[in-house]
Design an enzyme around this catalytic site. Structure first.
Site, PDB file in Angstrom:
ATOM      1  N   PHE A   1      18.974  -1.484  49.768  1.00  0.00           N
ATOM      2  CA  PHE A   1      19.801  -1.461  48.693  1.00  0.00           C
ATOM      3  C   PHE A   1      20.603  -0.011  48.751  1.00  0.00           C
ATOM      4  O   PHE A   1      19.874   0.981  49.006  1.00  0.00           O
ATOM      5  CB  PHE A   1      18.980  -1.680  47.328  1.00  0.00           C
ATOM      6  CG  PHE A   1      19.986  -1.653  46.080  1.00  0.00           C
ATOM      7  CD1 PHE A   1      21.059  -2.541  45.922  1.00  0.00           C
ATOM      8  CD2 PHE A   1      19.837  -0.546  45.252  1.00  0.00           C
ATOM      9  CE1 PHE A   1      21.570  -2.592  44.818  1.00  0.00           C
ATOM     10  CE2 PHE A   1      20.686  -0.569  43.948  1.00  0.00           C
ATOM     11  CZ  PHE A   1      21.518  -1.780  43.768  1.00  0.00           C
TER      12      PHE A   1
ATOM     13  N   ASP B   1      10.237  -0.751  48.921  1.00  0.00           N
ATOM     14  CA  ASP B   1      10.901  -1.121  47.677  1.00  0.00           C
ATOM     15  C   ASP B   1      10.710  -2.439  47.220  1.00  0.00           C
ATOM     16  O   ASP B   1      11.259  -3.338  48.082  1.00  0.00           O
ATOM     17  CB  ASP B   1      12.433  -0.581  47.927  1.00  0.00           C
ATOM     18  CG  ASP B   1      13.229  -0.996  46.361  1.00  0.00           C
ATOM     19  OD1 ASP B   1      12.817  -1.978  45.537  1.00  0.00           O
ATOM     20  OD2 ASP B   1      14.231  -0.290  46.455  1.00  0.00           O
TER      21      ASP B   1
ATOM     22  N   TYR C   1      13.407  -5.397  35.695  1.00  0.00           N
ATOM     23  CA  TYR C   1      14.095  -5.871  34.788  1.00  0.00           C
ATOM     24  C   TYR C   1      14.561  -7.434  35.653  1.00  0.00           C
ATOM     25  O   TYR C   1      15.271  -8.028  35.145  1.00  0.00           O
ATOM     26  CB  TYR C   1      15.420  -5.502  34.513  1.00  0.00           C
ATOM     27  CG  TYR C   1      16.048  -4.374  35.249  1.00  0.00           C
ATOM     28  CD1 TYR C   1      16.674  -4.952  36.611  1.00  0.00           C
ATOM     29  CD2 TYR C   1      15.737  -2.848  35.389  1.00  0.00           C
ATOM     30  CE1 TYR C   1      17.332  -3.972  37.348  1.00  0.00           C
ATOM     31  CE2 TYR C   1      16.326  -1.979  36.311  1.00  0.00           C
ATOM     32  CZ  TYR C   1      16.987  -2.715  37.490  1.00  0.00           C
ATOM     33  OH  TYR C   1      17.528  -1.698  38.186  1.00  0.00           O
ATOM     34  N   LYS C   2      14.370  -7.541  36.799  1.00  0.00           N
ATOM     35  CA  LYS C   2      14.688  -8.594  37.682  1.00  0.00           C
ATOM     36  C   LYS C   2      13.536  -9.812  37.288  1.00  0.00           C
ATOM     37  O   LYS C   2      13.743 -10.532  36.470  1.00  0.00           O
ATOM     38  CB  LYS C   2      14.654  -8.375  39.153  1.00  0.00           C
ATOM     39  CG  LYS C   2      15.842  -7.332  39.485  1.00  0.00           C
ATOM     40  CD  LYS C   2      15.894  -6.804  40.879  1.00  0.00           C
ATOM     41  CE  LYS C   2      17.030  -5.796  41.185  1.00  0.00           C
ATOM     42  NZ  LYS C   2      18.167  -6.161  40.657  1.00  0.00           N
TER      43      LYS C   2
ATOM     44  N   ARG D   1      25.281 -15.091  45.237  1.00  0.00           N
ATOM     45  CA  ARG D   1      23.792 -14.812  45.164  1.00  0.00           C
ATOM     46  C   ARG D   1      23.281 -15.900  44.063  1.00  0.00           C
ATOM     47  O   ARG D   1      23.643 -16.079  43.128  1.00  0.00           O
ATOM     48  CB  ARG D   1      23.375 -13.654  44.959  1.00  0.00           C
ATOM     49  CG  ARG D   1      23.420 -12.385  45.801  1.00  0.00           C
ATOM     50  CD  ARG D   1      22.470 -11.188  45.338  1.00  0.00           C
ATOM     51  NE  ARG D   1      22.668 -10.885  44.020  1.00  0.00           N
ATOM     52  CZ  ARG D   1      22.078  -9.607  43.568  1.00  0.00           C
ATOM     53  NH1 ARG D   1      21.289  -9.058  44.418  1.00  0.00           N
ATOM     54  NH2 ARG D   1      22.049  -9.208  42.457  1.00  0.00           N
TER      55      ARG D   1
END
Lengths: 398, 398
Positions: free
Chosen positions: B114, B185, B210-211, B357
């Site tokens: 990321f 990560d 939050y995912k 996605r």
């Protein structure tokens, strides 16, 4: 005075029977905050889900709210952005300031600075390497200690224990004359006293919002960078939302425009919603009125306490111009005295080793409560009512 | 399988008529979160005010919730703490790992990481000085690139674009053999796939909530440090709540015990309340069941899309074991196709330059919706329904 203090008070929800003199630590609940946070949870997160980042304006919230904070601290629109905690913002500001002054290796601060600011400086300087030094002097010796070795002057404008204020304009001018940059921590200033960052020539400023700005526990911090430096400051905490084009997903970091580069990660939308509601009070409150009233309250409180409590020693400057919006007294049994006060419904706080702190916040506290708090304190002192085992037993205090 | 997916789904509030395949970006609202946050606002902040730090347990929340996250990622109690954003946690972990491996100067990562992780590394290495280098290789070349110059291997376990997983145990073993430390990560792993940090020997791990953990927009991040390193890691972001005794207000920093030292500033209590509510689903959901169901969903989705949409190219690994809980397809008009899908109520997202996605999240998504989403996608592709100006006009997307 144009501020209607009855109207500002009506915007806060304070528990019945409590005299809350700790708004310098955590501001009370603004009446509209629960509904505003609730709406963000159910109508935005719940119904918009991922599209809330655009449709509910979440992505721009840190800049939009930053502009509202800017108006309270004498800063122009586009110079302040929200996010992270104050400690993180101190790190960002100090790292950028040091990089902008590459020939020097000394950070000057004072021993009254909030410890986290000093800890953060210590950690950053260790990361930067052995050549860097943190020099701390007594608050009254800061001016004399500014010399041409100083890279950055790192100060908290209002001392968290005593409420003593530094003269931001004078010290910034001295720093600049000596070739140093300044980082001002406004934790106990923003929303408490009028500030003029541009007029003072401040380079960087940081602050929190859960004290005099009433954003609730863990509300986000803010950072200000002067117009002259905003496009030159290189973020050490180079997170994606400070990138020029976060959603291009470039492999290399390119800092965003101006203050936007001081953003790091995903902003805390629920906390920002509470902050947004809390800032509405400034639509009807003038910070100069707040200051005048705060001085009136603090002068009355000091007079009443000193008249009735000879064993309490004023720890704050006697000159109200030299104080922020709090009043502190010293007593060797300060911890137990504060517990006795809290048991009677007067909420202040204690700071080791011997400081009783009282925040005087005219947005929601008036003269009758301040005088009643002084009376209760006087009763506690006169009767040694603090001298009970349950008040002396130390719990973790905040 | 012991997890009742009807029961887990009942815990989430999803808008009528929406097929939400973006839980890999922002999880939906857990039904109890609004009430839990509301209680924190009105009953805790509103009524306890400053005393909430002790009475409502706010101060211990980052460790208490950290323990709940730990159970989901194969980590022991006391090894995970909450706070800040993921980017900040990457900085903390990487800075500490580099300091624990002082003879070396190379951070190895991959170009699929990321971007914020790479940006943060870039900023940290600049702060550390010229001797430090960030080396990035293709994901499939990571193993071969681990040599005895590498100080820290910094990888995201599940690729945010393709969903490709690294083999954490194998790469960590290689890193250790070569004398390197690891920072993992877990942004796209925690809550999506079973993890075994202790079994893999991971040194540091970080992630967001939050995912797949459904904590809401801007929910706090987490950090894990292995037991062997927790008391040796020296925080670069040395904030007061990571101090051994924050309320002693010592002028010098002394790191707290173990993972506590990775705390920095005041925790975001409203966001933590939402997270706490969101974690309740894990009382009835087993991560192994989630994984098995996610593979079932993703296999069905890939088969349906590939059968009907010959111009979409699978960007995710074909072997489900090699994927996280998302499926990605490439198409040059990916942006417009995703807008057309969103207009039809199928919410996925687009990642530049050409990735569509789809997050497949069995906690609240089942086979019928996944197949219906594939049908709608097929209709859009068959009729070129994406080929409209309003779908091609790029807004800022998240």
């Amino acid at each position: 005075m144009t501020t209607d203090f009855t109207a500002t008070r009506a915007l806060f929800d304070l528990p019945e029977g409590m005299i809350y003199l700790d708004g310098n630590s955590l501001g009370p609940l603004p009446r509209t905050a629960a509904a505003r946070v609730g709406r963000t949870v159910t109508e935005e997160w719940g119904k918009m889900l991922i599209t809330g980042w655009n449709r509910a304006g979440w992505m721009d919230q840190p800049a939009r709210i930053g502009d509202r904070i800017a108006r309270l601290i004498g800063a122009p629109a586009g110079s302040v952005v929200m996010g992270d905690t104050l400690s993180i913002k101190v790190y960002q500001a100090l790292a950028s300031a040091l990089e902008l002054n590459p020939g020097r290796r000394v950070v000057l601060s004072d021993i009254g600075n909030f410890p986290s600011d000093l800890y953060i400086a210590e950690g950053l300087l260790r990361t930067l390497g052995e050549a860097y030094t943190l020099r701390t002097v007594a608050p009254e010796d800061v001016a004399a200690a500014i010399d041409d070795t100083v890279a950055v002057l790192l100060l908290t404008e209002v001392d968290y224990r005593t409420g003593r204020r530094h003269d931001m304009a004078a010290l910034t001018a001295l720093a600049h004359e000596a070739g140093a940059l300044t980082v001002w921590d406004l934790a106990h200033s923003a929303g408490a006293v009028p500030l003029d960052l541009v007029g003072a020539g401040a380079d960087f400023a940081v602050g929190c919002t859960y004290k005099y700005l009433n954003s609730g526990p863990g509300g986000p911090a803010f950072i200000y960078v002067s117009e002259a430096l905003a496009d030159r400051a290189r973020p050490a905490l180079s997170g994606w939302l400070g990138h020029e084009a976060p959603f291009a997903f470039d492999p290399r970091y390119r800092p965003g425009r101006g203050i936007e580069r001081m953003r790091v990660g995903t902003p805390p939308i629920l906390q920002l919603a509470a902050l947004e509601a809390a800032l509405d009070v400034w639509d009807i409150a003038d910070i100069h009125d707040i200051r005048a009233k705060s001085i009136e309250l603090s002068e009355a409180f000091i007079a009443a306490v000193e008249a009735a409590c000879p064993t309490l020693t004023l720890a704050s400057p006697r000159d109200p111009i030299q104080r922020g919006s709090q009043v502190s007294f010293r007593h060797p049994e300060g911890y137990a005295i504060m517990q006795a006060l809290i048991a009677r419904g007067v909420i202040g706080d204690f700071r080791a080793p011997d400081i009783l702190r009282f925040g005087l916040t005219p947005l929601y506290i008036g003269l009758p409560e301040v005088l009643r708090a002084a009376e209760i304190l006087a009763e506690i002192m006169a009767g040694d009512l603090w001298d009970r085992p349950e008040y002396k037993a130390r719990a973790r205090v905040t």
